[in-house]
Design a protein around this motif. Structure first.
Motif, PDB file in Angstrom:
ATOM      1  N   ALA A   1       0.833  -1.209   0.000  1.00  0.00           N
ATOM      2  CA  ALA A   1       0.000   0.000   0.000  1.00  0.00           C
ATOM      3  C   ALA A   1       0.869   1.262   0.000  1.00  0.00           C
ATOM      4  N   ALA A   2       1.999   1.201   0.710  1.00  0.00           N
ATOM      5  CA  ALA A   2       2.889   2.367   0.773  1.00  0.00           C
ATOM      6  C   ALA A   2       3.455   2.707  -0.600  1.00  0.00           C
ATOM      7  N   LYS A   3       3.738   1.681  -1.395  1.00  0.00           N
ATOM      8  CA  LYS A   3       4.282   1.921  -2.737  1.00  0.00           C
ATOM      9  C   LYS A   3       3.255   2.585  -3.649  1.00  0.00           C
ATOM     10  N   SER A   4       1.976   2.475  -3.261  1.00  0.00           N
ATOM     11  CA  SER A   4       0.913   3.131  -4.029  1.00  0.00           C
ATOM     12  C   SER A   4       0.434   4.405  -3.340  1.00  0.00           C
ATOM     13  N   ASP A   5       1.144   4.814  -2.259  1.00  0.00           N
ATOM     14  CA  ASP A   5       0.781   6.007  -1.490  1.00  0.00           C
ATOM     15  C   ASP A   5      -0.629   5.935  -0.931  1.00  0.00           C
ATOM     16  N   ASP A   6      -1.074   4.717  -0.600  1.00  0.00           N
ATOM     17  CA  ASP A   6      -2.403   4.532  -0.011  1.00  0.00           C
ATOM     18  C   ASP A   6      -2.257   4.591   1.511  1.00  0.00           C
ATOM     19  N   VAL A   7      -2.272   5.810   2.042  1.00  0.00           N
ATOM     20  CA  VAL A   7      -2.010   6.020   3.467  1.00  0.00           C
ATOM     21  C   VAL A   7      -3.040   5.300   4.333  1.00  0.00           C
ATOM     22  N   THR A   8      -4.298   5.329   3.935  1.00  0.00           N
ATOM     23  CA  THR A   8      -5.359   4.686   4.722  1.00  0.00           C
ATOM     24  C   THR A   8      -5.100   3.192   4.864  1.00  0.00           C
ATOM     25  N   ALA A   9      -4.763   2.538   3.752  1.00  0.00           N
ATOM     26  CA  ALA A   9      -4.490   1.101   3.795  1.00  0.00           C
ATOM     27  C   ALA A   9      -3.241   0.798   4.603  1.00  0.00           C
ATOM     28  N   VAL A  10      -2.233   1.644   4.480  1.00  0.00           N
ATOM     29  CA  VAL A  10      -1.004   1.451   5.261  1.00  0.00           C
ATOM     30  C   VAL A  10      -1.329   1.433   6.752  1.00  0.00           C
ATOM     31  N   GLU A  11      -2.059   2.447   7.202  1.00  0.00           N
ATOM     32  CA  GLU A  11      -2.382   2.539   8.628  1.00  0.00           C
ATOM     33  C   GLU A  11      -3.240   1.373   9.087  1.00  0.00           C
ATOM     34  N   ALA A  12      -4.178   0.941   8.237  1.00  0.00           N
ATOM     35  CA  ALA A  12      -5.063  -0.170   8.613  1.00  0.00           C
ATOM     36  C   ALA A  12      -4.271  -1.462   8.788  1.00  0.00           C
ATOM     37  N   HIS A  13      -3.364  -1.757   7.857  1.00  0.00           N
ATOM     38  CA  HIS A  13      -2.587  -3.001   7.946  1.00  0.00           C
ATOM     39  C   HIS A  13      -1.559  -2.946   9.083  1.00  0.00           C
ATOM     40  N   LEU A  14      -0.971  -1.782   9.311  1.00  0.00           N
ATOM     41  CA  LEU A  14      -0.045  -1.661  10.434  1.00  0.00           C
ATOM     42  C   LEU A  14      -0.780  -1.838  11.765  1.00  0.00           C
TER      43      LEU A  14
END
Length: 395
Positions: free
Chosen positions: A252-265
């Motif tokens: 998700a980070a490689k796609s700059d999808d901040v929402t998905a990054v935070e959800a998976h973390l």
């Protein structure tokens, strides 16, 4: 604090000439005075406004004491001479290629399956300790023996051990910059995992496959691994599921999808709390709170949020038991964010520390070369310590 200059990605002949010139501690004027071409032309070539003719490249290469292909071709990242690297890789490739040929007609396996499984685990430890050449040399014989044993006396434990050996072959190939062989090894790992009927090994295999791709394919592979673990609540399954969330955060980070990054973390943090401690004993994933923090740093770097990454890197404290491979990766990441903050000396210090901790791995990490290139671009005249580091990584 503002984000510093982006990592250089202008991989053209002029940019390489500029890098080599700075590493040679020459100004544009000093180089131009030593070649039969004007300062104006040199400046235009370095910034990419004019192409470099073969004669121009030859003249510059002679002054800089490098081969012309080092200025015109893709930069080399190999840490070993080609013949030595082939001597390590070729036997692994051959062993992987015998997977479906049945028992080896000329091989007598004297060691019991349990002993072979122990060695498979030890080789995985060697890779985590970044002893890549040791693992690479021992892998072919082990894979041959395990393959023969799996065909002559198949058992779940033997198939698991063989899958583990294939996974180690993937790690070695990837760290020695042979992604094509790494993909073959993962195919073999999936083949063995199916015969072991172990959803956790299968999920790890899909996670590893996902890390070799980008975007939708990567996400689909990792999510398919998660689906294999639905309803499984063992500590082993929670560990693998947590690692898969970290993988999805990276994607998700490689796609700059901040929402998905935070959800998976967040999901990974929750699973790390449920697992408790650092689960380094399970599939060598080293999943736990520290690994979550390292991925928080990694996702910030991937999204080029260097202000946040710098704060994360400077507050992160690695436990003494952190695997060498993880420690080296952190040191390189720390070097990169310090470079982006303009702290060249500090950045170089962390690169040197990573080189000391895990030289084989550090030389191949993309972040190492990116940091060195960034430091060269920030420096009007590269110090000898930076020049030495650049030569070491193959620049």
């Amino acid at each position: 604090m503002e984000t510093r200059m982006p990592l250089p990605d202008d991989e053209h002949t002029g940019s390489r000439i500029r890098e080599r010139r700075r590493l040679a501690r020459l100004t544009q004027r000093e180089l131009a005075d030593r070649i039969p071409y004007s300062l104006s032309l040199l400046n235009q070539v370095e910034c990419g406004a004019r192409p470099a003719t073969p004669g121009f490249v030859a003249a510059v290469a002679q002054v800089l004491r490098v081969e012309p292909f080092q200025l015109t071709g893709p930069p080399s990242v190999s840490s070993l001479p080609p013949d030595r690297l082939i001597s390590l890789i070729a036997p692994i490739r051959e062993a992987l290629d015998r997977f479906d040929l049945g028992p080896h007609p000329d091989l007598t396996v004297l060691r019991p399956a349990r002993e072979l499984a122990v060695e498979a685990d030890l080789l995985c430890q060697k890779v985590r300790a970044t002893h890549l050449r040791v693992a690479a040399k021992a892998l072919p014989a082990l894979i041959m023996e395990l393959t023969h044993t799996a065909w002559t006396a198949p058992s779940t434990d033997t198939w698991r051990a063989l899958a583990s050996a294939y996974r180690t072959a993937h790690d070695v190939a990837l760290k020695l910059d042979h992604p094509d062989l790494a993909r073959v090894a993962l195919d073999r790992m999936g083949w063995a995992a199916c015969r072991a009927s172990d959803p956790c090994i299968d999920a790890v295999q899909r996670y590893k496959r996902g890390t070799l791709w980008r975007g939708a394919t990567s996400r689909a592979l990792i999510m398919s691994g998660q689906n294999l673990l639905v309803g499984v609540t063992s500590r082993e399954a929670l560990t693998v599921a947590g690692q898969l969330h970290l993988g999805l955060a990276t994607v998700a980070a490689k796609s700059d999808d901040v929402t998905a990054v935070e959800a998976h973390l967040a999901a990974a943090r929750e699973l790390a709390d449920r697992v408790g401690g650092e689960a380094g004993d399970l599939h060598w994933l080293s999943f736990g709170r520290t690994n979550v923090q390292l991925h928080e740093l990694g996702t910030s770097i991937a999204m080029r949020d260097f202000d946040r990454a710098l704060g994360q890197a400077r507050t992160l404290r690695l436990p003494a038991a952190t695997l060498t491979s993880r420690r080296a990766r952190y040191l390189v990441d720390r070097a990169l964010v310090e470079m982006e903050a303009g702290s060249a000396k500090t950045s170089l210090k962390y690169l040197a520390a990573a080189r000391t901790v895990a030289p084989e791995q550090t030389r191949h990490l993309p972040g190492t070369r990116a940091t060195v290139r960034g430091l060269v671009h920030l420096s009007r005249s590269a110090p000898e310590s930076l020049g030495s580091m650049a030569r070491w990584v193959g620049m």
